[in-house]
Design an enzyme around this catalytic site. Sequence first.
Site, PDB file in Angstrom:
ATOM      1  N   ARG A  18       1.599  -6.297  -0.843  1.00  0.00           N
ATOM      2  CA  ARG A  18       2.117  -7.050   0.292  1.00  0.00           C
ATOM      3  C   ARG A  18       1.111  -8.144   0.628  1.00  0.00           C
ATOM      4  O   ARG A  18      -0.102  -7.931   0.559  1.00  0.00           O
ATOM      5  CB  ARG A  18       2.294  -6.151   1.523  1.00  0.00           C
ATOM      6  CG  ARG A  18       3.518  -5.247   1.494  1.00  0.00           C
ATOM      7  CD  ARG A  18       4.832  -6.041   1.635  1.00  0.00           C
ATOM      8  NE  ARG A  18       6.010  -5.174   1.720  1.00  0.00           N
ATOM      9  CZ  ARG A  18       6.768  -4.821   0.683  1.00  0.00           C
ATOM     10  NH1 ARG A  18       6.495  -5.253  -0.533  1.00  0.00           N
ATOM     11  NH2 ARG A  18       7.827  -4.043   0.862  1.00  0.00           N
TER      12      ARG A  18
ATOM     13  N   GLU B 145       6.412 -14.693   3.752  1.00  0.00           N
ATOM     14  CA  GLU B 145       7.442 -15.012   2.736  1.00  0.00           C
ATOM     15  C   GLU B 145       8.765 -15.369   3.408  1.00  0.00           C
ATOM     16  O   GLU B 145       9.136 -14.747   4.389  1.00  0.00           O
ATOM     17  CB  GLU B 145       7.703 -13.787   1.847  1.00  0.00           C
ATOM     18  CG  GLU B 145       6.580 -13.407   0.966  1.00  0.00           C
ATOM     19  CD  GLU B 145       6.866 -12.107   0.202  1.00  0.00           C
ATOM     20  OE1 GLU B 145       8.033 -11.677   0.135  1.00  0.00           O
ATOM     21  OE2 GLU B 145       5.905 -11.517  -0.305  1.00  0.00           O
TER      22      GLU B 145
ATOM     23  N   HIS C 229       7.991 -12.720  -5.304  1.00  0.00           N
ATOM     24  CA  HIS C 229       8.256 -11.314  -4.945  1.00  0.00           C
ATOM     25  C   HIS C 229       9.327 -10.702  -5.862  1.00  0.00           C
ATOM     26  O   HIS C 229      10.387 -10.257  -5.395  1.00  0.00           O
ATOM     27  CB  HIS C 229       8.681 -11.206  -3.476  1.00  0.00           C
ATOM     28  CG  HIS C 229       8.482  -9.822  -2.920  1.00  0.00           C
ATOM     29  ND1 HIS C 229       8.097  -9.578  -1.623  1.00  0.00           N
ATOM     30  CD2 HIS C 229       8.615  -8.589  -3.481  1.00  0.00           C
ATOM     31  CE1 HIS C 229       8.016  -8.273  -1.414  1.00  0.00           C
ATOM     32  NE2 HIS C 229       8.325  -7.642  -2.536  1.00  0.00           N
TER      33      HIS C 229
END
Length: 321
Positions: A240, A269, A287
């Site tokens: 993360r 994000e 991601h």
Amino acid sequence: MAEKAIILVTRKLPDNVEARLARDYRVRFNHQDKVYSDNELIELAAGADAIIPCHTERLHADVIAQLPDSIRAICSFSVGYDHIDLDAARSRKIVVTNTPDVLSSATAEIAMLLLLGAARRAHEGARLLRTDAWSDWSPTGQLGIEVTGKRLGIIGMGRVGQVMARCARGFDMEVHYYNRHRLTADLEQGAIYHANLHVLLPLCQFLSIHCPATPETHHLLNADRIALLPNDAVVVNTARGAVVDDDALIDALSSGKLFAAGLDVFNGEPNIDPRYRDLDNTFLLPHIGSATRETRDAMGFRALDNLDAIITGKEPQDRLV
Ligand code: DGY
């Protein structure tokens, strides 16, 4: 016959997963794959029995407090659960589950891709070809850092970290790790445990982050810890963005302290810190750690196994609260 339960699905899920959902439940799908605002999510949850969110939905305490009383479960389509306030769910007696195990290989593949790509400057080479700028082969051009035989440090030796360690051993890397608890020898597979980051970090020619985002790991990779890494280290993050202090990482990449970073996850994000884009020594992906057909189906089925259990009064295998 009892009425089928009503399920709110917040994002477009793989076809096989949606087909099973449609067979077994009355489903509020999101075929447009729009990211719902908090208010839209709360409104769409009216009268539903459960929600299947992704990590893109922020189920913070104030959102959970406003969910209708009908909601019994939140079965997240993700292994990470930093987007869900577990205490708030517990206080409303909402069961929360995630999808561990099934995405470990896919995520470790991306970690290895980032590690190799960052070390070997893959994106710069690809750009030369795509922009028709490759003028000549050169003995000193495009020099990267060799991966084979180097030391890899892993922060967070859970399921993904363990698969990453296996992949790294395929490149004869010496694997060191930091984890809350030391693993048993059969899980360690020869990896060397360090109880402290300040002992691990100076050893890491490569560092791969695999710990969850929690208050304890927030900005764990900060300027002081980056300073402990050897010069020319390569940092990889598939966990993360919140685990990394962007200012510190960008400074270390700009100054040449670090050779490169391979990043699949970011703070804020999809609005990443634009300075990452301006650096040549970043290898960036959007991601996609778990983004394989096989894994996304498996994540969906795992979320549905948990949902089925809760709806039929059984214990879900991946209960978080
Ligand atoms: C996960 O499952 O946590 C991945 O990051 C995708 O959400």
